[in-house]
Structure formats: C-alpha cells, structure tokens
Design a protein around this motif. Structure first.
Motif, PDB file in Angstrom:
ATOM      1  N   VAL A   1     -17.957   5.704  30.706  1.00 24.81           N
ATOM      2  CA  VAL A   1     -17.171   6.922  30.477  1.00 24.81           C
ATOM      3  C   VAL A   1     -18.024   7.970  29.772  1.00 24.81           C
ATOM      4  O   VAL A   1     -17.962   9.161  30.105  1.00 24.81           O
ATOM      5  CB  VAL A   1     -15.899   6.599  29.665  1.00 24.81           C
ATOM      6  CG1 VAL A   1     -15.203   7.884  29.215  1.00 24.81           C
ATOM      7  CG2 VAL A   1     -14.951   5.739  30.491  1.00 24.81           C
ATOM      8  N   ARG A   2     -18.822   7.551  28.812  1.00 22.65           N
ATOM      9  CA  ARG A   2     -19.721   8.495  28.138  1.00 22.65           C
ATOM     10  C   ARG A   2     -20.635   9.180  29.155  1.00 22.65           C
ATOM     11  O   ARG A   2     -20.812  10.396  29.129  1.00 22.65           O
ATOM     12  CB  ARG A   2     -20.565   7.768  27.095  1.00 22.65           C
ATOM     13  CG  ARG A   2     -19.884   7.505  25.768  1.00 22.65           C
ATOM     14  CD  ARG A   2     -20.905   6.947  24.787  1.00 22.65           C
ATOM     15  NE  ARG A   2     -20.344   6.776  23.460  1.00 22.65           N
ATOM     16  CZ  ARG A   2     -19.680   5.695  23.063  1.00 22.65           C
ATOM     17  NH1 ARG A   2     -19.492   4.701  23.929  1.00 22.65           N
ATOM     18  NH2 ARG A   2     -19.198   5.606  21.843  1.00 22.65           N
TER      19      ARG A   2
ATOM     20  N   ALA B   1     -21.939  13.996  32.414  1.00 22.71           N
ATOM     21  CA  ALA B   1     -22.148  14.568  33.742  1.00 22.71           C
ATOM     22  C   ALA B   1     -21.141  15.681  34.016  1.00 22.71           C
ATOM     23  O   ALA B   1     -21.503  16.764  34.506  1.00 22.71           O
ATOM     24  CB  ALA B   1     -22.032  13.469  34.804  1.00 22.71           C
ATOM     25  N   LEU B   2     -19.870  15.439  33.680  1.00 28.41           N
ATOM     26  CA  LEU B   2     -18.845  16.460  33.909  1.00 28.41           C
ATOM     27  C   LEU B   2     -19.093  17.708  33.062  1.00 28.41           C
ATOM     28  O   LEU B   2     -18.788  18.827  33.481  1.00 28.41           O
ATOM     29  CB  LEU B   2     -17.457  15.892  33.587  1.00 28.41           C
ATOM     30  CG  LEU B   2     -16.894  14.864  34.577  1.00 28.41           C
ATOM     31  CD1 LEU B   2     -15.593  14.262  34.039  1.00 28.41           C
ATOM     32  CD2 LEU B   2     -16.638  15.496  35.941  1.00 28.41           C
TER      33      LEU B   2
ATOM     34  N   GLY C   1     -10.215  13.478  34.454  1.00 32.21           N
ATOM     35  CA  GLY C   1     -11.157  13.296  35.545  1.00 32.21           C
ATOM     36  C   GLY C   1     -12.088  12.116  35.341  1.00 32.21           C
ATOM     37  O   GLY C   1     -12.463  11.440  36.303  1.00 32.21           O
ATOM     38  N   VAL C   2     -12.456  11.824  34.096  1.00 28.22           N
ATOM     39  CA  VAL C   2     -13.413  10.750  33.862  1.00 28.22           C
ATOM     40  C   VAL C   2     -12.750   9.373  33.828  1.00 28.22           C
ATOM     41  O   VAL C   2     -13.387   8.365  34.145  1.00 28.22           O
ATOM     42  CB  VAL C   2     -14.204  10.998  32.557  1.00 28.22           C
ATOM     43  CG1 VAL C   2     -13.388  10.612  31.308  1.00 28.22           C
ATOM     44  CG2 VAL C   2     -15.541  10.252  32.570  1.00 28.22           C
TER      45      VAL C   2
ATOM     46  N   ASN D   1     -15.998  -0.671  20.580  1.00 25.91           N
ATOM     47  CA  ASN D   1     -16.434  -1.894  21.263  1.00 25.91           C
ATOM     48  C   ASN D   1     -17.218  -1.617  22.542  1.00 25.91           C
ATOM     49  O   ASN D   1     -17.359  -2.492  23.385  1.00 25.91           O
ATOM     50  CB  ASN D   1     -15.217  -2.768  21.570  1.00 25.91           C
ATOM     51  CG  ASN D   1     -14.459  -3.146  20.314  1.00 25.91           C
ATOM     52  OD1 ASN D   1     -14.976  -3.844  19.448  1.00 25.91           O
ATOM     53  ND2 ASN D   1     -13.227  -2.664  20.190  1.00 25.91           N
ATOM     54  N   ASN D   2     -17.677  -0.374  22.685  1.00 21.71           N
ATOM     55  CA  ASN D   2     -18.508   0.033  23.824  1.00 21.71           C
ATOM     56  C   ASN D   2     -17.804  -0.146  25.168  1.00 21.71           C
ATOM     57  O   ASN D   2     -18.444  -0.397  26.189  1.00 21.71           O
ATOM     58  CB  ASN D   2     -19.841  -0.735  23.833  1.00 21.71           C
ATOM     59  CG  ASN D   2     -20.921   0.022  24.590  1.00 21.71           C
ATOM     60  OD1 ASN D   2     -20.959   1.258  24.569  1.00 21.71           O
ATOM     61  ND2 ASN D   2     -21.797  -0.708  25.264  1.00 21.71           N
TER      62      ASN D   2
END
Length: 306
Positions: A168-169, A174-175, A17-18, A162-163
């Motif tokens: 996504v984090r 949130a999820l 989902g993300v 590498n950030n």
C-alpha cells in the motif's frame, strides 16, 4: 509515513484507490459525505452503506456494519468528527469499530479532516491511537481547522505497526506522482502553521462554532415540523423533517427547493448524503446571518405546516 495530497478530497481519492480494486466493495457511512460514493463508483467499486443511528448521536450500527462484510470487502471508511452529522465518536465506540476490522482483517480509512473540532464536553480521539493491530489510513488537511479550503493541502498518515501496508505504501507513493497537486509554497508554510499559530486559536474557534450551532438548535427548535439533532463538533447540523406535518412538501429535496425560492435560504437535502427525510445546515456564517436564516426557515415551516 505521510503522503501529501491535493486537499483532503485528494486524500480520499488516493486512499480508496490504493486499497480497493474493481469488483471489490467498501463500507461507507449513511448519512455520509457524498464524495466517498462518487470516488468508489468511478472505479467500479461497490459501495455498501452502514447505518448511523441518529438517536445515539449518530453512532455506527455495529451489527449492521458487520453484516455487510464479505470476502470482497476491501476497506471500511469512517468520518469522525462527521460531515454531515456533526457527531464525535467516543473511545469506546471507536474501539467497537476497530474490533470489527480486527475480526475480519479489514483495513480502515479514517477521515479526520475535522480532527479536534469538537464542542464543550467532547474529546476527539485519533482512531489510530487505539489499536496496534488494525492498519489505518488517516486522512487530514488544512482546510477545516485553519479555515483555508482553497489552499488544497491534504495528507494521508500511514498507521501500520505490523507492515501490513508494505505494498500500500508503494501504491500511495505511485498515486502521489500522478498529478502535481499539493502546492509547494503552501507546503513550505505548514511548519509555521503548526508551530506558530497560538494554542488559543482552536479552542476559540470551537467555542465560536458551538455558539453558532446552539443558535440554530435553539431557534429551529421552535419551528413546527422539524427536529434538530444536537451536534457535538465539526461545522454542521442535521435536521429531521416530519414530512407528514407539511401540507405541500413532498420530500427533503422539495423542502430545500421551495425554501430557496421562497426565503432565499439554501441548505442541502439529506438525499445528498443517502439519508432522505433530513436536511443539513452549515454553522459557519456570521451570527446575524444565522439569526436571519433561522427566522426565514421558521416562517417557511409555519407557512407550509398543516
């Protein structure tokens, strides 16, 4: 970073989902765990199935995998060790998969719920230890290694040197608030599970699972019309069916249906894993049950054999 989930199935749902949006596509293994396709389909994400090669211990057909990638490919997912295949990838093969991700700048979802559950002569390698460039979401949980599937504790490890996963984090956090999924008291038990379980536990478990797998491999190897593909880990054995060798078996689903009603043995058809012409067996029952099951399957095969 570690994001907790309601079992590894919850981690699968969050990871897909993300990373993937409606209209994009994700590459999944064939044969592979059916939940991946279900989760992606529920979000209108196209699934493209790359082949695993039975004759090479279920390694990925790298050329086929790469041919499926286009500008809408959002992620590649691997499952190692594998359900349903019982396979375990080598370091060299994992590096070949990571090279595909690197060339096309595609993140990887590595489902490692069966981490370290491998048989003699095998070494499990966490995928994220082999790259400094490919961002990876590693999925895991308590259910398999500690034999507690009902506890519903899974997690996502964010491997991102590498950030590339900055957004996504945020999305994962949130999820993770959508449901109060992971049980708080059991989360509190995780440190003791990790620290206090004797080091002898997992090798003993793997030895027992391997002994069970070899019972199935040895006994079913004597039955006509089937070929057992030797597993390297996890909890499963895949068996190829020679459907032409049976007088009245139409396909793998028909094989499983008739076996259940004639011999009271329930196994899953390969069509559940997008791989018709095979069946999957679980190796976790007690040895006496496995011996009884293999005798019944062999009798069934002889009865329906040409």
């Amino acid at each position: 970073d570690v994001v907790m989930a309601s079992g590894c199935s919850g981690a699968v749902e969050m990871a897909i989902g993300v990373l993937c949006s409606e209209g994009q596509n994700i590459l999944l293994p064939r044969p592979g765990f059916c939940l991946y396709n279900t989760v992606a389909g529920s979000r209108n994400i196209e699934t493209r199935l790359y082949n695993l090669v039975a004759e090479k211990n279920w390694e990925v057909d790298i050329e086929h995998m790469e041919s499926l990638i286009d500008s809408n490919t959002a992620a590649i997912l691997i499952n190692n060790p594998s359900n349903p295949c019982g396979s375990n990838f080598t370091k060299a093969h994992l590096r070949a998969i990571l090279a595909v991700c690197d060339r096309h700048k595609i993140p990887l979802i590595s489902d490692e719920i069966y981490a370290d559950m491998v048989f003699s002569g095998q070494v499990f390698t966490p995928t994220a230890t082999l790259t400094s460039t490919v961002p990876i979401l590693t999925l895991g949980g308590l259910a398999k290694q500690w034999l507690i599937p009902g506890w519903r504790i899974g997690w996502i490890l964010v491997n991102d040197r590498n950030n590339a996963f900055a957004q996504v984090r945020q999305g994962l956090f949130a999820l993770s608030t959508l449901i109060n999924g992971p049980c708080a008291p059991i989360q509190a038990a995780i440190p003791r599970i990790f620290d206090d379980v004797p080091e002898s536990y997992l090798p003993a478990l793997n030895k027992q699972l391997e002994a069970h797998a070899r019972i199935l491999e040895s006994e079913l190897g004597k039955a006509p019309g089937i070929e057992v593909i030797s597993p390297q880990g996890a909890m499963y054995v895949m068996v190829k069916l020679d459907l032409q060798a049976f007088v009245d078996i139409a396909d793998d689903a028909d094989f499983c249906h008739k076996l259940k009603w004639e011999e009271n043995v329930e196994i899953l058809p390969g069509e559940c894993f997008a791989y018709p012409g095979t069946v999957r067996l679980v190796i976790t029952p007690p040895k006496d049950k496995l011996h009884s099951a293999t005798e019944r399957i062999a009798a069934f095969c002889r009865r329906h054999h040409i």
